[in-house]
Design an enzyme around this catalytic site. Structure first.
Site, PDB file in Angstrom:
ATOM      1  N   GLY A 231      -7.025  -5.020   2.943  1.00 18.58           N
ATOM      2  CA  GLY A 231      -7.339  -5.616   1.642  1.00 18.58           C
ATOM      3  C   GLY A 231      -7.820  -4.627   0.608  1.00 18.58           C
ATOM      4  O   GLY A 231      -8.203  -5.008  -0.494  1.00 18.58           O
TER       5      GLY A 231
ATOM      6  N   GLU B 202      -0.960 -10.924   2.950  1.00 19.24           N
ATOM      7  CA  GLU B 202      -0.696 -10.102   4.146  1.00 19.24           C
ATOM      8  C   GLU B 202      -0.968 -10.912   5.408  1.00 19.24           C
ATOM      9  O   GLU B 202      -0.196 -10.872   6.373  1.00 19.24           O
ATOM     10  CB  GLU B 202      -1.579  -8.853   4.121  1.00 19.24           C
ATOM     11  CG  GLU B 202      -1.169  -7.866   3.032  1.00 19.24           C
ATOM     12  CD  GLU B 202      -2.108  -6.684   2.875  1.00 19.24           C
ATOM     13  OE1 GLU B 202      -1.683  -5.703   2.261  1.00 19.24           O
ATOM     14  OE2 GLU B 202      -3.256  -6.740   3.346  1.00 19.24           O
TER      15      GLU B 202
ATOM     16  N   GLY C  93       0.817  -1.220   0.000  1.00 21.68           N
ATOM     17  CA  GLY C  93       0.000   0.000   0.000  1.00 21.68           C
ATOM     18  C   GLY C  93       0.843   1.259   0.000  1.00 21.68           C
ATOM     19  O   GLY C  93       2.076   1.213   0.052  1.00 21.68           O
TER      20      GLY C  93
ATOM     21  N   ASP D 154      -6.824  -0.382   6.334  1.00 23.88           N
ATOM     22  CA  ASP D 154      -7.886   0.488   5.829  1.00 23.88           C
ATOM     23  C   ASP D 154      -8.711   1.067   6.978  1.00 23.88           C
ATOM     24  O   ASP D 154      -9.189   2.197   6.899  1.00 23.88           O
ATOM     25  CB  ASP D 154      -8.775  -0.298   4.863  1.00 23.88           C
ATOM     26  CG  ASP D 154      -7.975  -0.759   3.658  1.00 23.88           C
ATOM     27  OD1 ASP D 154      -7.431   0.106   2.963  1.00 23.88           O
ATOM     28  OD2 ASP D 154      -7.859  -1.973   3.449  1.00 23.88           O
TER      29      ASP D 154
HETATM   30  O1  LIG Z   1      -4.503  -3.819   3.197  1.00 24.97           O
HETATM   31  C1  LIG Z   1      -3.869  -3.182   2.400  1.00 24.97           C
HETATM   32  C2  LIG Z   1      -3.595  -3.647   1.027  1.00 24.97           C
HETATM   33  O2  LIG Z   1      -4.247  -4.854   0.741  1.00 24.97           O
HETATM   34  C3  LIG Z   1      -3.320  -1.847   2.806  1.00 24.97           C
HETATM   35  O3  LIG Z   1      -2.613  -1.991   3.975  1.00 24.97           O
HETATM   36  C4  LIG Z   1      -4.449  -0.900   3.021  1.00 24.97           C
HETATM   37  O4  LIG Z   1      -5.255  -0.878   1.855  1.00 24.97           O
HETATM   38  C5  LIG Z   1      -3.947   0.502   3.342  1.00 24.97           C
HETATM   39  O5  LIG Z   1      -3.418   1.084   2.205  1.00 24.97           O
HETATM   40  P1  LIG Z   1      -2.765   2.533   2.200  1.00 24.97           P
HETATM   41  O6  LIG Z   1      -1.524   2.452   3.009  1.00 24.97           O
HETATM   42  O7  LIG Z   1      -2.498   2.790   0.727  1.00 24.97           O
HETATM   43  O8  LIG Z   1      -3.765   3.502   2.766  1.00 24.97           O
END
Ligand SMILES: O=C(CO)[C@H](O)[C@H](O)COP(=O)(O)O
Length: 218
Positions: free
Chosen positions: A95, A103, A29, A84
């Site tokens: 996710g 993950e 991410g 998220d």
């Molecule tokens: O779970 C994830 C990816 O599958 C990420 O950790 C989540 O989406 C957070 O993303 P970002 O750091 O871009 O805000």
């Protein structure tokens, strides 16, 4: 500070959890991308990384950090990843980037899960962010009907195929009052590979990027 500056602050703050000569578990991410940039500055002091996605593996390799297959690694001292949503019990929805299964696997191997988030990710109750569920493609409609029985509104994430060759259902309108139970219930649906609820294995430490600096929570 902008949201991206807060993400950068926690990405760099996570460096202090990296042990010398270790192999580091790396998530996926935009927040983790800052961590990878930080990790590149100490690459001479680590053995390498295990990645939770092809995207992070490519970024790690581009930064000159060796990437190991998880099967070649006995243990990981730390796994660093974003989220998220995260609640006050360090339970998370993950996710959004479709990398939830790998993950969860890398997190399971690691002794310590350090979650790095900007303050917008903190919630009292999980579920405003649609809950990602990785599903075997032929089971998509069946799993969707089962998710409706659990009170959610699943939406097929069109055009997305995970690194494992599966599809994602994003489940809207859930108010997740008991994350551990819902995690088990969804994982028990035939055809589900992984639900993006990280409750049985939550974060051990959370670094939150706020306008007043990085706050550490355990
Ligand atoms: O779970 C994830 C990816 O599958 C990420 O950790 C989540 O989406 C957070 O993303 P970002 O750091 O871009 O805000």
């Amino acid at each position: 500070m902008t949201q991206d500056e807060l993400k950068k602050a926690v990405g760099w703050a996570a460096l202090k959890y990296v042990e010398p000569d270790s192999i580091v578990g790396v998530g996926t991410g935009s927040t983790v991308n800052h961590f990878i940039d930080a990790l590149a500055t100490i690459k001479a002091n680590i053995e390498g990384a295990v990645s939770s996605s092809e995207a992070s593996a490519a970024r790690l390799k581009a930064a000159g950090i060796p990437v190991f297959d998880l099967n070649a690694v006995d243990s990981l001292s730390v796994y660093v990843d974003g989220a998220d949503e995260i609640n006050h019990h360090n339970e998370m929805i993950k996710g959004g980037g479709a990398a939830l299964t790998r993950e969860k696997i890398v997190a399971a191997v690691a002794k310590k899960f350090v979650c790095i988030v900007d303050e917008s990710k903190q919630v009292d109750i999980l579920g405003a962010f649609p809950l990602p569920v990785e599903v075997i493609p032929m089971a998509r409609s069946y799993v969707a009907r089962e998710l409706v029985k659990l009170g959610g509104d699943p939406v097929y994430r069109e055009g997305v195929i995970t690194d494992n060759g599966n599809v994602i259902l994003d489940v809207y309108n859930l108010k997740i009052l008991d994350p551990k139970t819902l995690e088990k219930q969804i994982n028990n649906i035939v055809g589900v590979v992984t639900v993006g609820l990280f409750a049985a294995r939550g974060a051990d430490t959370v670094l939150v990027g706020t306008q007043n600096g990085v706050v550490t929570k355990s």
